[in-house]
Design a protein around this motif. Structure first.
Motif, mmCIF file in Angstrom:
data_model
loop_
_atom_site.group_PDB
_atom_site.id
_atom_site.type_symbol
_atom_site.label_atom_id
_atom_site.label_comp_id
_atom_site.label_asym_id
_atom_site.label_seq_id
_atom_site.Cartn_x
_atom_site.Cartn_y
_atom_site.Cartn_z
ATOM 1 N N ARG A 101 -7.607 -44.155 -0.277
ATOM 2 C CA ARG A 101 -8.726 -43.129 0.124
ATOM 3 C C ARG A 101 -8.844 -43.016 1.615
ATOM 4 N N ILE A 102 -8.743 -44.240 2.316
ATOM 5 C CA ILE A 102 -8.727 -44.244 3.820
ATOM 6 C C ILE A 102 -7.560 -43.184 4.368
ATOM 7 N N GLY A 103 -6.517 -43.575 3.882
ATOM 8 C CA GLY A 103 -5.074 -42.628 4.157
ATOM 9 C C GLY A 103 -5.739 -41.153 3.952
ATOM 10 N N ASN A 104 -6.044 -40.948 2.549
ATOM 11 C CA ASN A 104 -6.555 -39.571 2.148
ATOM 12 C C ASN A 104 -7.489 -39.032 3.175
ATOM 13 N N ALA A 105 -8.302 -39.742 3.698
ATOM 14 C CA ALA A 105 -9.495 -39.113 4.605
ATOM 15 C C ALA A 105 -8.809 -38.695 5.738
ATOM 16 N N PHE A 106 -7.909 -39.481 6.400
ATOM 17 C CA PHE A 106 -7.275 -39.095 7.661
ATOM 18 C C PHE A 106 -6.246 -37.663 7.332
ATOM 19 N N ILE A 107 -5.542 -37.680 6.089
ATOM 20 C CA ILE A 107 -4.843 -36.552 6.042
ATOM 21 C C ILE A 107 -5.812 -35.274 5.741
ATOM 22 N N SER A 108 -6.852 -35.431 4.882
ATOM 23 C CA SER A 108 -7.995 -34.596 4.798
ATOM 24 C C SER A 108 -8.483 -34.040 6.337
ATOM 25 N N TYR A 109 -8.819 -34.746 7.202
ATOM 26 C CA TYR A 109 -9.364 -34.396 8.465
ATOM 27 C C TYR A 109 -8.556 -33.152 8.891
ATOM 28 N N ILE A 110 -7.239 -33.360 9.111
ATOM 29 C CA ILE A 110 -6.338 -32.444 9.379
ATOM 30 C C ILE A 110 -6.160 -31.249 8.379
ATOM 31 N N ALA A 111 -5.982 -31.450 7.029
ATOM 32 C CA ALA A 111 -5.808 -30.511 6.213
ATOM 33 C C ALA A 111 -7.106 -29.411 6.208
ATOM 34 N N TYR A 112 -8.200 -29.898 6.528
ATOM 35 C CA TYR A 112 -9.443 -29.255 6.641
ATOM 36 C C TYR A 112 -9.416 -28.221 7.983
ATOM 37 N N ILE A 113 -8.710 -28.633 9.024
ATOM 38 C CA ILE A 113 -8.552 -27.920 10.306
ATOM 39 C C ILE A 113 -7.590 -26.847 9.986
ATOM 40 N N GLY A 114 -6.311 -27.152 9.197
ATOM 41 C CA GLY A 114 -5.421 -26.136 8.655
ATOM 42 C C GLY A 114 -5.989 -25.075 7.788
ATOM 43 N N LYS A 115 -6.992 -25.537 7.024
ATOM 44 C CA LYS A 115 -7.392 -24.308 6.115
ATOM 45 C C LYS A 115 -8.531 -23.692 6.805
ATOM 46 N N MET A 116 -9.027 -24.185 7.756
ATOM 47 C CA MET A 116 -10.019 -23.241 8.548
ATOM 48 C C MET A 116 -9.080 -22.322 9.060
ATOM 49 N N ILE A 117 -7.933 -22.498 9.745
ATOM 50 C CA ILE A 117 -7.107 -21.680 10.517
ATOM 51 C C ILE A 117 -6.553 -20.519 9.477
ATOM 52 N N TRP A 118 -5.862 -21.004 8.528
ATOM 53 C CA TRP A 118 -5.063 -20.288 7.432
ATOM 54 C C TRP A 118 -5.754 -20.723 6.026
ATOM 55 N N PRO A 119 -6.702 -19.991 5.734
ATOM 56 C CA PRO A 119 -7.310 -20.442 4.160
ATOM 57 C C PRO A 119 -6.586 -20.021 2.886
ATOM 58 N N SER A 120 -5.389 -20.744 2.896
ATOM 59 C CA SER A 120 -4.639 -20.408 1.588
ATOM 60 C C SER A 120 -4.454 -21.702 0.693
ATOM 61 N N ASN A 121 -4.119 -21.520 -0.607
ATOM 62 C CA ASN A 121 -4.136 -22.519 -1.400
ATOM 63 C C ASN A 121 -5.193 -23.288 -1.531
ATOM 64 N N LEU A 122 -6.574 -22.484 -1.564
ATOM 65 C CA LEU A 122 -7.724 -23.138 -1.900
ATOM 66 C C LEU A 122 -7.999 -23.395 -3.320
ATOM 67 N N ALA A 123 -8.760 -24.460 -3.561
ATOM 68 C CA ALA A 123 -8.697 -24.862 -5.035
ATOM 69 C C ALA A 123 -10.228 -25.471 -5.185
ATOM 70 N N VAL A 124 -10.563 -25.384 -6.565
ATOM 71 C CA VAL A 124 -12.006 -25.926 -6.868
ATOM 72 C C VAL A 124 -11.590 -27.507 -6.864
ATOM 73 N N PHE A 125 -10.463 -28.019 -7.335
ATOM 74 C CA PHE A 125 -10.328 -29.522 -7.546
ATOM 75 C C PHE A 125 -9.042 -29.714 -7.015
#
Length: 127
Positions: free
Chosen positions: A4-28
């Motif tokens: 969960r902690i590792g996923n949190a760090f990865i998610s911080y960067i993934a959210y930045i990427g999805k802000m710049i290029w919103p692709s492959n968005l999913a509900v789950f």
């Protein structure tokens, strides 16, 4: 807990990427069974680098610190360290944290364009 902690760090960067290029968005977004070490280390390195750059430039550009602290601070309750459901990420929780990154862009882009020597040619005039 370490996933969960590792996923949190990865998610911080993934959210930045999805802000710049919103692709492959999913509900789950399901939790990965195993974290990829280079993604975790790269995310930690990138977060530290951005934070140090923001601290370094905070006196001259205070909007950078405001935006970055807004993003990192408001994402803490929903980043997934405390498990609420089975998702690894949830795009629906980022509308408030992303305000901080948009603040950085809203004041930062005009600041960068002041130094651009070709800005008159790149500007469109409506007559």
């Amino acid at each position: 807990m370490s996933v969960r902690i590792g996923n949190a760090f990865i998610s911080y960067i993934a959210y930045i990427g999805k802000m710049i290029w919103p692709s492959n968005l999913a509900v789950f977004y399901p939790y990965p069974e195993l974290l990829v070490r280079w993604q975790f280390l790269g995310s930690v390195f990138l977060l530290i680098a951005i934070t140090l750059a923001v601290i370094w430039r905070a006196k001259r550009f205070p909007y950078l610190a405001t935006g970055w602290l807004w993003y990192t601070g408001t994402l803490i309750p929903v980043i997934g360290i405390v498990q609420v459901a089975d998702q690894a990420m949830a795009d629906r929780y980022t509308y408030i944290p992303l305000i901080g990154l948009f603040m950085m862009a809203a004041w930062g882009i005009p600041e960068l364009l002041k130094k651009w020597s070709y800005r008159k040619r790149g500007t469109f005039y409506i007559i």
